[in-house]
Motif scaffolding. Sequence first.
Motif, PDB file in Angstrom:
ATOM      1  N   LEU A 182       2.555  -3.265 -20.747  1.00 63.21           N
ATOM      2  CA  LEU A 182       1.705  -3.317 -21.733  1.00 63.21           C
ATOM      3  C   LEU A 182       0.441  -2.717 -21.037  1.00 63.21           C
ATOM      4  O   LEU A 182      -0.331  -2.060 -21.904  1.00 63.21           O
ATOM      5  CB  LEU A 182       1.359  -5.020 -22.132  1.00 63.21           C
ATOM      6  CG  LEU A 182       2.307  -5.578 -22.556  1.00 63.21           C
ATOM      7  CD1 LEU A 182       2.113  -6.976 -22.552  1.00 63.21           C
ATOM      8  CD2 LEU A 182       2.770  -5.172 -24.060  1.00 63.21           C
ATOM      9  N   ILE A 183      -0.153  -2.967 -19.785  1.00 62.35           N
ATOM     10  CA  ILE A 183      -1.158  -2.054 -19.503  1.00 62.35           C
ATOM     11  C   ILE A 183      -1.140  -0.799 -19.400  1.00 62.35           C
ATOM     12  O   ILE A 183      -2.021  -0.042 -19.661  1.00 62.35           O
ATOM     13  CB  ILE A 183      -1.609  -2.738 -17.928  1.00 62.35           C
ATOM     14  CG1 ILE A 183      -1.714  -4.370 -18.086  1.00 62.35           C
ATOM     15  CG2 ILE A 183      -2.813  -2.275 -17.453  1.00 62.35           C
ATOM     16  CD1 ILE A 183      -2.821  -4.971 -19.297  1.00 62.35           C
ATOM     17  N   ASP A 184       0.254  -0.353 -19.091  1.00 64.29           N
ATOM     18  CA  ASP A 184       0.506   1.174 -18.958  1.00 64.29           C
ATOM     19  C   ASP A 184       0.496   1.924 -20.360  1.00 64.29           C
ATOM     20  O   ASP A 184      -0.251   2.949 -20.332  1.00 64.29           O
ATOM     21  CB  ASP A 184       1.800   1.309 -18.404  1.00 64.29           C
ATOM     22  CG  ASP A 184       1.984   1.350 -16.952  1.00 64.29           C
ATOM     23  OD1 ASP A 184       0.975   1.497 -16.234  1.00 64.29           O
ATOM     24  OD2 ASP A 184       3.129   1.255 -16.315  1.00 64.29           O
ATOM     25  N   VAL A 185       0.448   1.025 -21.551  1.00 64.17           N
ATOM     26  CA  VAL A 185       0.232   1.669 -22.786  1.00 64.17           C
ATOM     27  C   VAL A 185      -1.466   1.954 -22.986  1.00 64.17           C
ATOM     28  O   VAL A 185      -1.622   2.735 -23.377  1.00 64.17           O
ATOM     29  CB  VAL A 185       0.814   0.699 -23.832  1.00 64.17           C
ATOM     30  CG1 VAL A 185       0.279   1.416 -25.098  1.00 64.17           C
ATOM     31  CG2 VAL A 185       2.462   0.653 -23.553  1.00 64.17           C
ATOM     32  N   LEU A 186      -2.064   0.859 -22.424  1.00 56.98           N
ATOM     33  CA  LEU A 186      -3.535   1.112 -22.221  1.00 56.98           C
ATOM     34  C   LEU A 186      -3.846   2.287 -21.603  1.00 56.98           C
ATOM     35  O   LEU A 186      -4.991   2.966 -21.989  1.00 56.98           O
ATOM     36  CB  LEU A 186      -4.195  -0.295 -22.024  1.00 56.98           C
ATOM     37  CG  LEU A 186      -4.214  -1.399 -22.765  1.00 56.98           C
ATOM     38  CD1 LEU A 186      -5.085  -2.715 -22.235  1.00 56.98           C
ATOM     39  CD2 LEU A 186      -4.932  -1.120 -24.142  1.00 56.98           C
ATOM     40  N   GLY A 187      -3.389   2.562 -20.395  1.00 56.80           N
ATOM     41  CA  GLY A 187      -3.692   3.572 -19.519  1.00 56.80           C
ATOM     42  C   GLY A 187      -3.469   4.917 -20.183  1.00 56.80           C
ATOM     43  O   GLY A 187      -4.227   5.533 -20.019  1.00 56.80           O
ATOM     44  N   GLU A 188      -2.310   4.998 -21.022  1.00 55.25           N
ATOM     45  CA  GLU A 188      -1.963   6.313 -21.852  1.00 55.25           C
ATOM     46  C   GLU A 188      -3.249   6.524 -22.641  1.00 55.25           C
ATOM     47  O   GLU A 188      -3.863   7.496 -22.828  1.00 55.25           O
ATOM     48  CB  GLU A 188      -0.624   6.051 -21.889  1.00 55.25           C
ATOM     49  CG  GLU A 188       0.463   6.158 -20.948  1.00 55.25           C
ATOM     50  CD  GLU A 188       1.830   6.258 -21.514  1.00 55.25           C
ATOM     51  OE1 GLU A 188       2.132   6.522 -22.728  1.00 55.25           O
ATOM     52  OE2 GLU A 188       2.762   5.758 -20.783  1.00 55.25           O
ATOM     53  N   ASN A 215      -6.380  -4.812 -12.847  1.00 55.96           N
ATOM     54  CA  ASN A 215      -6.570  -5.767 -11.651  1.00 55.96           C
ATOM     55  C   ASN A 215      -5.642  -7.077 -11.996  1.00 55.96           C
ATOM     56  O   ASN A 215      -5.396  -7.520 -10.834  1.00 55.96           O
ATOM     57  CB  ASN A 215      -8.229  -6.198 -11.842  1.00 55.96           C
ATOM     58  CG  ASN A 215      -8.929  -5.061 -11.083  1.00 55.96           C
ATOM     59  OD1 ASN A 215      -8.474  -4.376 -10.350  1.00 55.96           O
ATOM     60  ND2 ASN A 215     -10.081  -4.760 -11.749  1.00 55.96           N
ATOM     61  N   SER A 216      -5.680  -7.469 -13.060  1.00 55.82           N
ATOM     62  CA  SER A 216      -4.690  -8.620 -13.430  1.00 55.82           C
ATOM     63  C   SER A 216      -3.018  -8.327 -12.859  1.00 55.82           C
ATOM     64  O   SER A 216      -2.713  -9.260 -12.497  1.00 55.82           O
ATOM     65  CB  SER A 216      -4.486  -8.780 -14.846  1.00 55.82           C
ATOM     66  OG  SER A 216      -5.647  -9.088 -15.375  1.00 55.82           O
ATOM     67  N   VAL A 217      -2.819  -6.890 -12.925  1.00 55.41           N
ATOM     68  CA  VAL A 217      -1.453  -6.938 -12.347  1.00 55.41           C
ATOM     69  C   VAL A 217      -1.221  -7.210 -10.986  1.00 55.41           C
ATOM     70  O   VAL A 217      -0.350  -7.517 -10.396  1.00 55.41           O
ATOM     71  CB  VAL A 217      -0.980  -5.332 -12.795  1.00 55.41           C
ATOM     72  CG1 VAL A 217       0.263  -4.903 -12.091  1.00 55.41           C
ATOM     73  CG2 VAL A 217      -0.857  -5.181 -14.358  1.00 55.41           C
ATOM     74  N   LEU A 218      -2.173  -6.722 -10.348  1.00 53.74           N
ATOM     75  CA  LEU A 218      -2.423  -6.875  -8.881  1.00 53.74           C
ATOM     76  C   LEU A 218      -2.244  -8.336  -8.394  1.00 53.74           C
ATOM     77  O   LEU A 218      -1.619  -8.784  -7.479  1.00 53.74           O
ATOM     78  CB  LEU A 218      -3.647  -6.363  -8.277  1.00 53.74           C
ATOM     79  CG  LEU A 218      -3.756  -4.590  -8.441  1.00 53.74           C
ATOM     80  CD1 LEU A 218      -5.178  -4.151  -7.709  1.00 53.74           C
ATOM     81  CD2 LEU A 218      -2.326  -3.976  -7.534  1.00 53.74           C
ATOM     82  N   VAL A 219      -2.923  -9.070  -9.123  1.00 52.62           N
ATOM     83  CA  VAL A 219      -3.007 -10.610  -9.063  1.00 52.62           C
ATOM     84  C   VAL A 219      -1.860 -11.128  -9.297  1.00 52.62           C
ATOM     85  O   VAL A 219      -1.326 -11.966  -8.524  1.00 52.62           O
ATOM     86  CB  VAL A 219      -4.408 -11.230  -9.986  1.00 52.62           C
ATOM     87  CG1 VAL A 219      -4.420 -12.568  -9.738  1.00 52.62           C
ATOM     88  CG2 VAL A 219      -5.620 -10.766  -9.423  1.00 52.62           C
ATOM     89  N   ALA A 220      -1.231 -10.979 -10.508  1.00 54.28           N
ATOM     90  CA  ALA A 220       0.052 -11.495 -10.935  1.00 54.28           C
ATOM     91  C   ALA A 220       1.036 -10.888  -9.750  1.00 54.28           C
ATOM     92  O   ALA A 220       2.065 -11.935  -9.518  1.00 54.28           O
ATOM     93  CB  ALA A 220       0.425 -10.769 -12.227  1.00 54.28           C
ATOM     94  N   ILE A 221       1.244 -10.003  -9.172  1.00 57.84           N
ATOM     95  CA  ILE A 221       2.147  -9.599  -8.158  1.00 57.84           C
ATOM     96  C   ILE A 221       2.011 -10.504  -6.918  1.00 57.84           C
ATOM     97  O   ILE A 221       3.098 -10.893  -6.613  1.00 57.84           O
ATOM     98  CB  ILE A 221       1.980  -7.972  -8.002  1.00 57.84           C
ATOM     99  CG1 ILE A 221       2.531  -7.092  -8.988  1.00 57.84           C
ATOM    100  CG2 ILE A 221       2.864  -7.891  -6.672  1.00 57.84           C
ATOM    101  CD1 ILE A 221       2.136  -5.505  -8.606  1.00 57.84           C
ATOM    102  N   ARG A 222       0.926 -10.785  -6.451  1.00 57.69           N
ATOM    103  CA  ARG A 222       0.799 -11.531  -5.529  1.00 57.69           C
ATOM    104  C   ARG A 222       1.121 -12.958  -5.820  1.00 57.69           C
ATOM    105  O   ARG A 222       1.697 -13.650  -4.762  1.00 57.69           O
ATOM    106  CB  ARG A 222      -0.879 -11.567  -5.269  1.00 57.69           C
ATOM    107  CG  ARG A 222      -1.247 -10.391  -4.442  1.00 57.69           C
ATOM    108  CD  ARG A 222      -2.867 -10.485  -4.204  1.00 57.69           C
ATOM    109  NE  ARG A 222      -3.252  -9.289  -3.438  1.00 57.69           N
ATOM    110  CZ  ARG A 222      -4.471  -8.811  -3.831  1.00 57.69           C
ATOM    111  NH1 ARG A 222      -5.378  -9.059  -4.721  1.00 57.69           N
ATOM    112  NH2 ARG A 222      -4.688  -7.671  -3.130  1.00 57.69           N
ATOM    113  N   ILE A 223       1.014 -13.489  -7.090  1.00 55.57           N
ATOM    114  CA  ILE A 223       1.324 -14.790  -7.408  1.00 55.57           C
ATOM    115  C   ILE A 223       2.812 -14.764  -7.436  1.00 55.57           C
ATOM    116  O   ILE A 223       3.479 -15.619  -6.979  1.00 55.57           O
ATOM    117  CB  ILE A 223       0.878 -15.155  -8.692  1.00 55.57           C
ATOM    118  CG1 ILE A 223      -0.947 -15.177  -8.850  1.00 55.57           C
ATOM    119  CG2 ILE A 223       1.311 -16.434  -9.122  1.00 55.57           C
ATOM    120  CD1 ILE A 223      -1.462 -15.235 -10.253  1.00 55.57           C
TER     121      ILE A 223
END
Length: 299
Positions: free
Chosen positions: A92-98, A115-123
């Motif tokens: 979903l975030i990649d679509v925003l990035g494009e 930034n949320s992706v980074l947090v979610a990966i850690r969790i």
Amino acid sequence: MNVPMFGSAALPSIGWGGIAVLTCFIAQGRSYILSTSTWNRYIQTEWANLESIAKQIDVLKYTINRDCPVGGGAPAFLPVSESLHQRSLLALIDVLGEARLAFQMLDEMHLVGANSVLVAIRISNNINDMPGWEHADSLTDQENIDNLARRIDSDGDFNAGGVEGVIIQPDLQQSRVVLKTRLRSLIKFLEFSRMQFRKFASKASIEMANPTLIDLIRDHDPNHGEEEAPFTFVDLLGNIAKWYECWIPEFQDFLYLVEHQLGPLPGPDWWDEEEPVTGLIEETGDPTPGLAMELEYWN
């Protein structure tokens, strides 16, 4: 201290960092140990509650890997199907990035999401590493629940001078106290992120209804075009908000079980007359006593 490191502080069992920046001052105090016999009695007394926590961890693992996957990080968290991938936060975030290359207003949205992706990966890494009720065949239920209890409450094993036991940290430094603090912080972070993307979606309904902009994401409809109406930025941003909503109740249930169902650690009323070392084994602390938490969000 036998804890994983994440973000700006050391966490007892799970950790997160990135958007949620935590500052922690550890209170002065001393560790003590519980003998193995007292610890085992505690496990048996709290077995039902620890089993409930373990089963909730299994629910969390299913949620973060299957229902609402992150879609990035270690190979274990990469979705196994195309439909799962399209529902993942990373996709979903990649679509925003494009799309942001064509529409500058998306820069802020993409930054928050990335930034949320980074947090979610850690969790995800930390939750997947926690013992759930489903465990390897090489372990017994007793060993598995003991491992979970140690992840929640213990600071390690003690074995010296013929004494075996479990190390427990002082009040504000106790693993369970820090775990509950981190869970509350995580839930606030998820609720904040959900609110942000709901606001973004509301803004997009006014400022991003241009058909040319909609064409940028038309092919990224997770429903594969099954809906009659075209896939819009309102839909995309709403799906991201729903992703956060998917995680929130499961972590709230986890926090409730740890905070309100699990009984207190053994105290003096538990100790046998022959309890070997119930006293202080080391001094720890900081010149500034007390636990101060500051939750900050990047703009």
